[in-house]
Design an enzyme around this catalytic site. Structure first.
Site, PDB file in Angstrom:
ATOM      1  N   CYS A  99      -0.671   3.722   7.831  1.00 19.60           N
ATOM      2  CA  CYS A  99       0.550   4.294   8.417  1.00 19.60           C
ATOM      3  C   CYS A  99       0.455   5.809   8.233  1.00 19.60           C
ATOM      4  CB  CYS A  99       1.818   3.654   7.857  1.00 19.60           C
ATOM      5  SG  CYS A  99       2.185   3.989   6.129  1.00 19.60           S
ATOM      6  N   GLY A 100       1.552   6.515   8.365  1.00 14.14           N
ATOM      7  CA  GLY A 100       1.471   7.972   8.280  1.00 14.14           C
ATOM      8  C   GLY A 100       1.031   8.434   6.904  1.00 14.14           C
ATOM      9  N   HIS A 143     -11.085  -3.809 -11.431  1.00 11.79           N
ATOM     10  CA  HIS A 143     -10.181  -4.077 -12.556  1.00 11.79           C
ATOM     11  C   HIS A 143      -8.970  -4.924 -12.161  1.00 11.79           C
ATOM     12  CE1 HIS A 143     -11.461  -0.360 -15.185  1.00 11.79           C
ATOM     13  NE2 HIS A 143     -12.493  -0.941 -14.587  1.00 11.79           N
ATOM     14  N   ARG A 162      -1.997  10.693   8.035  1.00 10.65           N
ATOM     15  CA  ARG A 162      -1.598  12.108   8.015  1.00 10.65           C
ATOM     16  C   ARG A 162      -2.127  12.815   6.771  1.00 10.65           C
ATOM     17  NH1 ARG A 162       4.566  10.491   9.770  1.00 10.65           N
ATOM     18  NH2 ARG A 162       4.006   9.758  11.871  1.00 10.65           N
ATOM     19  N   VAL A 178       2.428   4.982   2.285  1.00  7.53           N
ATOM     20  CA  VAL A 178       3.429   4.570   1.292  1.00  7.53           C
ATOM     21  C   VAL A 178       4.241   3.359   1.763  1.00  7.53           C
ATOM     22  CG1 VAL A 178       5.520   5.288   0.077  1.00  7.53           C
ATOM     23  CG2 VAL A 178       3.594   6.854   0.253  1.00  7.53           C
ATOM     24  N   GLY A 179       4.790   3.464   2.957  1.00 11.14           N
ATOM     25  CA  GLY A 179       5.598   2.350   3.470  1.00 11.14           C
ATOM     26  C   GLY A 179       4.782   1.070   3.561  1.00 11.14           C
ATOM     27  N   ASP A 189       0.937   1.158  12.230  1.00  8.33           N
ATOM     28  CA  ASP A 189       2.054   1.547  13.102  1.00  8.33           C
ATOM     29  C   ASP A 189       1.629   2.801  13.885  1.00  8.33           C
ATOM     30  OD1 ASP A 189       2.076   3.606  11.259  1.00  8.33           O
ATOM     31  OD2 ASP A 189       4.247   3.563  10.965  1.00  8.33           O
ATOM     32  N   HIS A 190       2.578   3.462  14.523  1.00  8.27           N
ATOM     33  CA  HIS A 190       2.235   4.651  15.306  1.00  8.27           C
ATOM     34  C   HIS A 190       1.685   5.780  14.426  1.00  8.27           C
ATOM     35  CE1 HIS A 190       6.396   5.320  13.957  1.00  8.27           C
ATOM     36  NE2 HIS A 190       6.109   6.602  13.982  1.00  8.27           N
ATOM     37  N   ARG A 216      -4.614  -9.557 -17.604  1.00 12.24           N
ATOM     38  CA  ARG A 216      -3.611  -8.706 -16.939  1.00 12.24           C
ATOM     39  C   ARG A 216      -3.172  -9.316 -15.608  1.00 12.24           C
ATOM     40  NH1 ARG A 216      -7.306  -3.565 -18.700  1.00 12.24           N
ATOM     41  NH2 ARG A 216      -6.799  -3.754 -20.915  1.00 12.24           N
ATOM     42  N   ARG A 258     -10.203  -9.173 -20.159  1.00 16.07           N
ATOM     43  CA  ARG A 258      -8.997  -8.332 -20.239  1.00 16.07           C
ATOM     44  C   ARG A 258      -8.360  -8.150 -18.861  1.00 16.07           C
ATOM     45  NH1 ARG A 258     -11.421  -2.235 -20.831  1.00 16.07           N
ATOM     46  NH2 ARG A 258     -13.379  -2.698 -19.770  1.00 16.07           N
TER      47      ARG A 258
END
Ligand code: RB5
Length: 161
Positions: A73-74, A106, A117, A77-78, A16-17, A145, A141
């Site tokens: 993204c910045g 893993h 950022r 997270v999003g 994104d921006h 998972r 393993r």
């Protein structure tokens, strides 16, 4: 958008921006190493929304159009929240090289999210390289998972006891 080149890893890339300047720096470097499916943004627009581009990258990975995905993204997270809504996508927010390769080895991570950022271009290149060069170890393993992860994805473990 480029076509599949034999032998090269197919990688979807979107931003994104908030991640646009970092993507502009990363793209030519990445194109020299991989077969890049660039899903945009193709121009800076301060009003664009990260789910549109994160969704496009995650969809490409979920449908097999790309083997790996990178979303910027910045903060990253999003992008990561969006990516993990797609079945079959295992995305991680990686701002260090250990997470970038260990997540693949893993957890069979197939998508990384970066925050433009948070990190600069040189660290971003090292992280992306660690991610792209890593392979799932296949140890029992880790497979076990992943099976549990798939069960959660299919809703089998999500009901209260
Ligand atoms: C955009 O301003 C910013 O909110 C977005 O790029 C991202 O950081 C969200 O997680």
């Amino acid at each position: 958008m480029s076509t599949k080149t034999a032998g090269k890893l197919r990688v979807a890339l979107g931003t994104d921006h908030g991640g646009f300047p970092l993507k502009a720096d990363l793209l030519p470097w990445l194109q020299a190493k991989c077969d890049v499916l660039d899903v945009g943004a193709f121009a800076y627009d301060s009003k664009d929304d990260y789910p549109d581009f994160a969704g496009a990258v995650a969809r490409a990975v979920a449908t097999g159009k790309a083997e790996r995905g990178i979303i910027i993204c910045g903060s990253g997270v999003g992008a990561c929240i969006v990516a993990n809504k797609f079945p079959g996508v295992r995305g991680g927010l990686c701002h260090d090289t250990y997470s970038a390769h260990q997540g693949v080895e893993h957890d069979d991570m197939n998508l990384i999210c970066l925050g433009a950022r948070i990190i600069g271009i040189e660290i971003a290149k090292e992280i992306v390289m660690a991610f792209l060069q890593a392979r799932f170890s296949g140890e029992e393993r880790y497979r076990r998972r992943l099976e549990k992860l798939r069960a959660i994805e299919q809703g089998a473990l999500n009901r209260s006891p």
